[in-house]
Design a protein around this motif. Structure first.
Motif, mmCIF file in Angstrom:
data_model
loop_
_atom_site.group_PDB
_atom_site.id
_atom_site.type_symbol
_atom_site.label_atom_id
_atom_site.label_comp_id
_atom_site.label_asym_id
_atom_site.label_seq_id
_atom_site.Cartn_x
_atom_site.Cartn_y
_atom_site.Cartn_z
ATOM 1 N N SER A 1 0.824 -1.214 0.000
ATOM 2 C CA SER A 1 0.000 0.000 0.000
ATOM 3 C C SER A 1 0.858 1.264 0.000
ATOM 4 O O SER A 1 0.346 2.355 0.254
ATOM 5 N N ILE B 1 -6.731 0.280 6.010
ATOM 6 C CA ILE B 1 -6.466 -0.966 5.292
ATOM 7 C C ILE B 1 -6.041 -1.959 6.364
ATOM 8 O O ILE B 1 -5.290 -1.606 7.268
ATOM 9 N N VAL C 1 -10.023 -3.003 2.457
ATOM 10 C CA VAL C 1 -10.233 -1.559 2.557
ATOM 11 C C VAL C 1 -11.560 -1.264 3.265
ATOM 12 O O VAL C 1 -12.614 -1.754 2.850
ATOM 13 N N TYR D 1 -7.096 -3.469 -1.489
ATOM 14 C CA TYR D 1 -6.302 -2.332 -1.902
ATOM 15 C C TYR D 1 -5.507 -2.661 -3.163
ATOM 16 O O TYR D 1 -4.734 -3.618 -3.191
#
Ligand code: WT7
Length: 629
Positions: A162, A243, A257, A461
């Motif tokens: 991420s 997340i 998410v 994500y």
């Protein structure tokens, strides 16, 4: 909408499925919004796409903190109990928590964080962890908490997935007798990360740490410079809140998410309704904030409901097997929420560890994380609840964000090993293997949900396609949970366990593929198959079948190398209980490993292995059975 009787539950449930938008829309009104939502729900499970309260604007921390200041400013928000019973507990009021969160939010801002930036949090169970989470939410930064028991590689993978800009960690952490050098582990992981610009380090153990100039900052230095005034960032209801990674059936963890508005409404409602929380009560969830249970039911749910939430840094077995009960007595805990694996471990200890503590404050007990067996349920009921505390067996997932199927304390009739009935707004369906809904009573199938609920994950994500494939493709038009489930004559649900390649070990969700690929990294290993088998305390344990390149001289040496490798790659929680070296694996002609057979061998249920004629080489099964541990 308050529920105080079983009849009322049925009525509210009925209303909630007849008009979900009205149900959730009404619930949303008790919150503080900058703009109240009018647009309650848009959805399409085929895309999949789900948006709740889309035009609403809010900040969840104003709901967890600011709105309580007038009448609860001096009430304890967080009670913190240290790993060592000799270290004084901390009591943090709502006003103090508000100040600390705002101050730390300013630290984040001053170090360059903006709305939408990802922040990785890798910290022990200290109040600053909750403060860090809330401070991110305050400024609209997206937190990604990584459980502090994960390895440097697991941490790095999650940071990279991420692209987190900042890491929040501590010098070290205490867990029972052990001290863990968290910062050193983080440093090792950061060698593989390029996105991290700043690391803020909390002092907890006072161990020596390396501080990288220009990158690493001390938490206390930064806090000293920060102001305690920080307006909340105004967020759209569908903006990202956090997340959280969970294991799946491929090697790569999934970054689930969660968004702001729906998550807030859902976790607050379920917290109040399931536990029937009464003002002034002390509530303790023993989970770690590194898991969804901690996000929803240590931090956001309880604080939004204005509760007093207890955070525990330690482990149930330190300094002795009575620690949980000592903490309950010390802080007069009213509601106690833990995992079946902990109950089973404590059940094995002498009852004197329970009986020397005064547990009369307890009113409600809860469990979460895996199916609870009847024996553990009764032990919990009799010895901890003394037969007078309802047990709420709460079924839910990282993906669902909040409790989905559960008794309501003191309201729903209990049935040991059953999570009982769906929460208002939750519409479960059981499917047969062909995707036909099972309508009749007393049937077992795969658990799906047919209508959206506000706290559901919105995507994985960076990988919406995987989100679709994992949850919305097995049964088109439905959310598929991955769990098997039975529904009885009363319509009560009993979760029977995973039907996919996820193994729940001590309540932790682990993917077989993730462990297999860790073991396959060993240069002597050709291929691995991992399955779960029943274990007294852990619920399930891991059994690894390993094919090696050459003849091995010393199996025990290789075993310990494999264990070390799994520990390093994922974390100690993923270490196999048993490792068997095998000449081959049972594969179909198309090359698919028949895990069903391996599961049976691992569980020592070899009388009926089922049809093995479709195997490429059926003789391998005999050989594996002969060498089974
Ligand atoms: C899986 C989700 C929910 C927070 C902790 C785990 C299993 C969870 C129960 C329960 C039977 C349960 C399911 C589920 N599970 N609660 N009360 N009875 N099974 O979150 O790591 O996302 O794991 O845990 O198999 O799918 P998670």
């Amino acid at each position: 909408m308050e529920i105080s009787s079983f009849d009322q539950y049925h009525q509210v449930y009925k209303n909630s499925v007849e008009d979900p938008e009205k149900f959730w829309g009404d619930l949303s009104k008790e919150f503080k919004w900058h703009k109240e939502p009018e647009n309650i729900l848009q959805w399409d499970f085929n895309k999949p796409e789900v948006r709740w309260f889309e035009d609403g604007q809010l900040n969840i921390t104003e709901n967890c903190l600011d709105r309580h200041l007038d009448d609860k400013g001096d009430q304890t928000a967080i009670i913190w109990e240290a790993n060592d019973p000799g270290e004084a507990p901390r009591h943090i009021t709502y006003r103090e928590l508000f100040d600390e969160v705002c101050r730390f939010a300013n630290v984040l801002k001053r170090n360059g964080l903006e709305k939408g930036d990802r922040v990785c949090i890798y910290m022990p169970m200290v109040p600053e962890l909750a403060i860090a989470v809330l401070a991110c939410a305050r400024i609209g930064a997206v937190h990604s908490v990584v459980f502090a028991g994960f390895s440097s590689t697991a941490l790095a993978d999650r940071i990279n997935d991420s692209q987190c800009k900042m890491l929040l960690t501590s010098d070290g952490s205490f867990r029972g007798k052990k001290t863990i050098d968290l910062k050193a582990i983080a440093d090792e992981g950061l060698k593989k990360c390029t996105s991290i610009q700043k690391v803020v380090v909390l002092k907890r153990t006072n161990g020596a740490v390396h501080m990288e100039p220009g990158r690493d900052l001390w938490w206390h230095d930064e806090m000293e410079k920060a102001d305690s005034q920080c307006d909340a960032e105004i967020m759209g209801a569908e903006d990202l809140l956090f997340i959280l990674y969970t294991s799946g059936s491929t090697g790569k963890p999934k970054g689930m998410v969660h968004t702001c508005g729906g998550y807030m409404v859902n976790v607050t409602y379920t917290f109040k309704t399931v536990f029937q929380y009464q003002p002034g009560e002390v509530y303790w969830c023993t989970a770690d904030i590194g898991w969804i249970t901690g996000h929803s039911y240590i931090v956001y749910g309880p604080l939004s409901a204005g509760a007093t939430t207890l955070m525990f840094e330690g482990v149930p077995s330190y300094p002795d097997m009575g620690r949980f009960w000592e903490v309950v007595a010390r802080h007069k805990v009213n509601i106690f929420y833990t995992a079946p694996t902990a109950i089973r471990a404590l059940e094995k200890a002498d009852l004197s560890f329970v009986n020397k503590h005064d547990l009369s404050s307890l009113r409600v007990l809860g469990t979460v994380g895996e199916p609870i067996n009847a024996e553990a349920w009764h032990w919990y009921d009799q010895n901890i609840g003394k037969g007078r505390c309802p047990i709420v067996d709460t079924w839910w997932q990282t993906e669902t964000g909040g409790i989905m199927i559960s008794p309501l304390a003191g309201i729903t009739p209990l049935k040991p090993t059953y999570a009982t009935l769906p929460m208002p707004g939750v519409q479960p369906v059981l499917m047969d293997e062909n995707g036909q809904p099972l309508e009749k009573a007393n049937q077992e199938g795969r658990l799906c949900i047919e209508f959206p609920w506000p706290s559901m994950a919105r995507t994985i994500y960076g990988n919406h396609q995987r989100f679709k494939e994992t949850y919305f493709s097995a049964y088109p038009g439905y959310y598929f949970t991955g769990d098997g489930c039975r529904r009885d004559n009363d319509g009560f649900y009993r979760i029977t366990g995973r039907v996919d390649d996820v193994i729940i070990v001590s309540g932790h969700n682990l993917g077989t593929a993730e462990i297999e690929s860790a073991i396959d990294e060993h240069q002597k290993v050709v291929e691995t198959a991992v399955v779960g088998f029943p274990h007294d305390i852990k619920g399930n344990a891991i059994y690894a079948y390993v094919i090696t390149r050459d003849q091995i001289d010393d199996e025990d040496v290789l075993r310990s190398e494999i264990l070390a490798l799994v520990s390093e790659t994922i974390g100690p929680i993923a270490k196999p209980e048993k490792i068997q070296f095998v000449p081959g694996l049972p594969k179909t002609r198309s090359g698919k490993i028949m895990r069903r057979i391996l599961r049976k061998i691992a569980s020592k249920e070899t009388e009926n292995l089922g049809d093995i004629s479709t195997l490429l080489d059926p003789s391998v099964v005999e050989e594996i059975m002969a060498g089974a541990i």
